[in-house]
Structures are given as structure tokens and as C-alpha cells.
Design an enzyme around this catalytic site. Sequence first.
Site, PDB file in Angstrom:
ATOM      1  N   HIS A 145       0.830  -1.236  -0.053  1.00  0.00           N
ATOM      2  CA  HIS A 145       0.029  -0.110  -0.002  1.00  0.00           C
ATOM      3  C   HIS A 145       0.965   1.157  -0.043  1.00  0.00           C
ATOM      4  CE1 HIS A 145      -3.287  -2.722   1.141  1.00  0.00           C
ATOM      5  NE2 HIS A 145      -2.399  -3.283   2.037  1.00  0.00           N
ATOM      6  N   LYS A 272      15.714  21.396 -10.955  1.00  0.00           N
ATOM      7  CA  LYS A 272      14.889  20.085 -11.395  1.00  0.00           C
ATOM      8  C   LYS A 272      15.736  19.061 -12.096  1.00  0.00           C
ATOM      9  CE  LYS A 272      11.065  19.347 -10.925  1.00  0.00           C
ATOM     10  NZ  LYS A 272       9.718  19.933 -11.392  1.00  0.00           N
ATOM     11  N   GLU A 279       9.334   8.619 -17.145  1.00  0.00           N
ATOM     12  CA  GLU A 279       7.920   9.320 -17.271  1.00  0.00           C
ATOM     13  C   GLU A 279       7.409   8.663 -18.651  1.00  0.00           C
ATOM     14  OE1 GLU A 279       7.658  13.030 -14.235  1.00  0.00           O
ATOM     15  OE2 GLU A 279       8.349  13.157 -16.375  1.00  0.00           O
TER      16      GLU A 279
END
Length: 472
Positions: A145, A272, A279
Site C-alpha cells: 500500500h 529540477k 515518465e
Amino acid sequence: MMKKGKSNFTVSIRYDKRLYDYDIRGSLAHVHMLSKAGIINESDANEIKKGLDLIRKEIESDKFPWNADFEDVHMNIEKRLTEIIGDIAGQMHTARSRNDQVALDMRLFVKDYTTEILGEVYSLINALINIAETKGKIAMPGYTHLQRGQPVLLSHHLLAYVEMLNRDAERFWQVLHSSDVMPLGSGAMAGSPYPLDRELVAKQLGFNRISRNSMDAVSDRDFLLDLLSASSIAMMHLSRLCEELILWSSDEFAFIKMSDEYTTGSSMMPQKRNPDYAELTRGRTGRVYGNLISLLTTMKGLPLTYNRDLQEDKEAVFDTVDTLIGCLDACAGMVSNMEINETAMQGAAAKGALLATDYADYLVSKGLPFRKAHQVISSISERALSENVDLKDFKLADLKKFSELFDEDIFSITAESSIEARDVFGGTAKNRVNDAIEYNKLRITQQLDQAEKLYGPELVSRINKIQSSTSR
Ligand code: ARG
């Protein structure tokens, strides 16, 4: 270019010219057999072969006059052959239809690309095994989870992906098997009145089997569906791996740092390092699923035998193999080049209540039934959470307030001892993980040995070449 002043509605040359090599190889084998069987004479056959060789050269040097008026790759090549050698070219299509011709081309295409896919799958497996071997002792939290559950070895976590990828490899071997059927001789759909030697054609083109039913051979595309479904499952695995790489490289986890090669900066936020390769792999999974559904849907209403709908198989298949190969390569690169933050992983494995299960097992070893032990530890964990301390920070006196069964030896329980205790086949204990590494290496060798018997040394050496060229 428009077709015959109408439209280019039926034209497929833009994408199916990619089949030229398979188409020419198929024609060469077919013509050779026609002359051996005495259906056409040898000197005509030789003229045709020379013409086809020339056409291949033209295509490969970008000099071939592709023409949309001739619809597809098969007609383009035949028209050009006629221009080069004249009417003799007309004999090439004796005892053949574009229906069995395209079925052949697609089977050769799938065999070829599946070989490459297998090489890439093994490369990624090797990259994962390599980290499992070199960073074998690093502990990290195992999650359920997405909540920290129990400590595991990083190598155990990575070997879970090796298992998935190995099943993918098995599925791609199955794709090779189902596409390994030579359909020429089926004609348009009923077979051929000529005394064809189908086995000879199969042998020349490296097929182990010939199709057993001409109607099935020209209208079946389930070997493509095998490829698309194996690819969809493999992409699902890659997408899960990438999802973890994305999470792990976030500041929140900080378990890994991705190599610059596989991240990009932001045009606005200078700090960043966006995990774009991961992705895009995750994102492209949707395209591959779409291609599977597209062909399944195209096929579902088709009466036997060939229908033009089948032309729609190509873009789905081409896009799928290109996407999958690109993503496998990116994943192998990301995995091989990532930096592992050992301190963060080990720290996370030692923190909080990850040892709760071990604490419960401890009470069980002192005679408490498991359900009771579970209750005790869950109260302790709640307290730990509310006081913002780790389970291991509790003193013996504190623990004894929850159960008299606690003793000094409770402090011998650590992330490492927890991992070592899982010494069951398939568990995370170090020696079990080492066995798994050895087994996985052996499994690849066995799969390749078996493939060599079925498909010959050339295919295996191609796979090995891809494996070694992509292992960074
Ligand atoms: N371009 C066609 C395809 O991809 C080749 C077969 C055409 N056959 C036909 N009967 N029109 O399916």
C-alpha cells in the site's frame, strides 16, 4: 502522391515499405523453388534474382522510386522489377498471391524483431542482476500500500523485476514459436495447383514449420496478437519499474539519483532533474495497450479469409516494436547508471515500525499466540507513532508495560536480523537472494541453449550481441 486521380485511401506504402527486406527475401526463396520444381526456367529465375538484388540496393541507397500509385510494397517492387527486366518479372508471382505474400512478410518481420526484443529484455535483466550482485547487502523498506512494511534487501526487490522480465522473455519465445510458420503456397486462400515444394521455401527462409491450412494461413493474425499482448505485459512491467524509479528519485524518497543522461532540467526551475525517460516509458505503455486493442477489434468481425481490414495490422505492430525496444533500452540505461543512496535506503529500513512483525514473532517465540502478539505490538506501534519515535527506541521497562514477555534479547532484532530470518525459499535472506541470482543467470543460459537447438546459432549470437552492446 495521389492514387489514380482518386484518393490514397487504400495506399499503405508510406509504412509498409519497411517490409522490403522480408518481401525480397520471400520472393527470392519463392522464385528459387519455382525453378527447382521446374515451374519456371532457371535462366528466367536468375534474371529475377538479379533484378531483386538490384532493387534491394536501390532501396538501401535511397534511390528506389517509391510510388503511391502502386499501393503497397509488394506492387512497388514488382512494378520496378518489370521496369528493370521486362516481362520475365511477371513470372515471379506465379503460384502466389499478395495474401500469402503479406502473411509471410509479417511473420519474417515478427521473427526478426522478436529476436531483437529478446536481446533487449536480457540486457535489462542483466543490468538488474548486476546491481543485485554488487549492491547485494543494502537493506531498504519493502512496501505494501506504499506504506513501509518490512525490511528487505534491495537485491530482493530488484530480483522481483527479474522474475517478471523472465516471464516476459518466455512470452517472447512463444511469439517466436507462433510466428515460425511459413504460409507461402496458400495462394489467395485455397492453395495452389502447381507442384510447389513448400518445405524448401521454409528451409531457405529459416522456418521450422509450414502452415497446415491455406485459409487459416492468409487470414490469421494471432501471431501478431501474441506479439502485441506479450509487449503490453512487458510494457506494464517497465511502467511499474519506472514508476518506482520516479518515486525513488524524488526528494521524498531520495533512494536513488538518476544519471543526467536520463533526466532533463526544467526551463523555469533551475534545481529540477525531471525523470523524463522513466515518465515517457510509463506514458508510452498506453500506446502499446492501444495497439493491442486496436488489432483485437479489427480482427473480431472478419469472415474467412483475407479481408482488406488486415492491412491495418501494420502500424500497430511497427509502433509497438519500436516503442518497446526504445523503452527496454532506456530502462537498461537508467538502471545501470543510477546512483544508489545507500544511507537513505538503510536509514529508511531501520526507522519507524518496520520491525513490528519481528517483534510480534518474538512474543510468539515466548509463547504468546500470534493474534495476541499482534495486538500488543500494534499498541506499541501506535504509541511510537504518537510520540514520533522508532520501535527500537523503547527501553525494556517501557516494553514490559505492554507485555511481561519482553526481555533484553528483544534488542538483538534489527533490520539485518529481520532480513536474515526470512530464510525460506523465495525469501529475502542473503543466501536465498544469492541462490536466486545464480538461478537467474543459469536460466538465461538454458533458454539460449534451447533456442540454439530450435532456431540455430545465428539467432542466439544476435541476442548475445545485443545483450553485450547494451550492457553499460
Ligand atoms: N497491402 C495488403 C495488406 O497489407 C497486401 C495484401 C493485399 N491483398 C489483397 N487481396 N488486396 O494486407
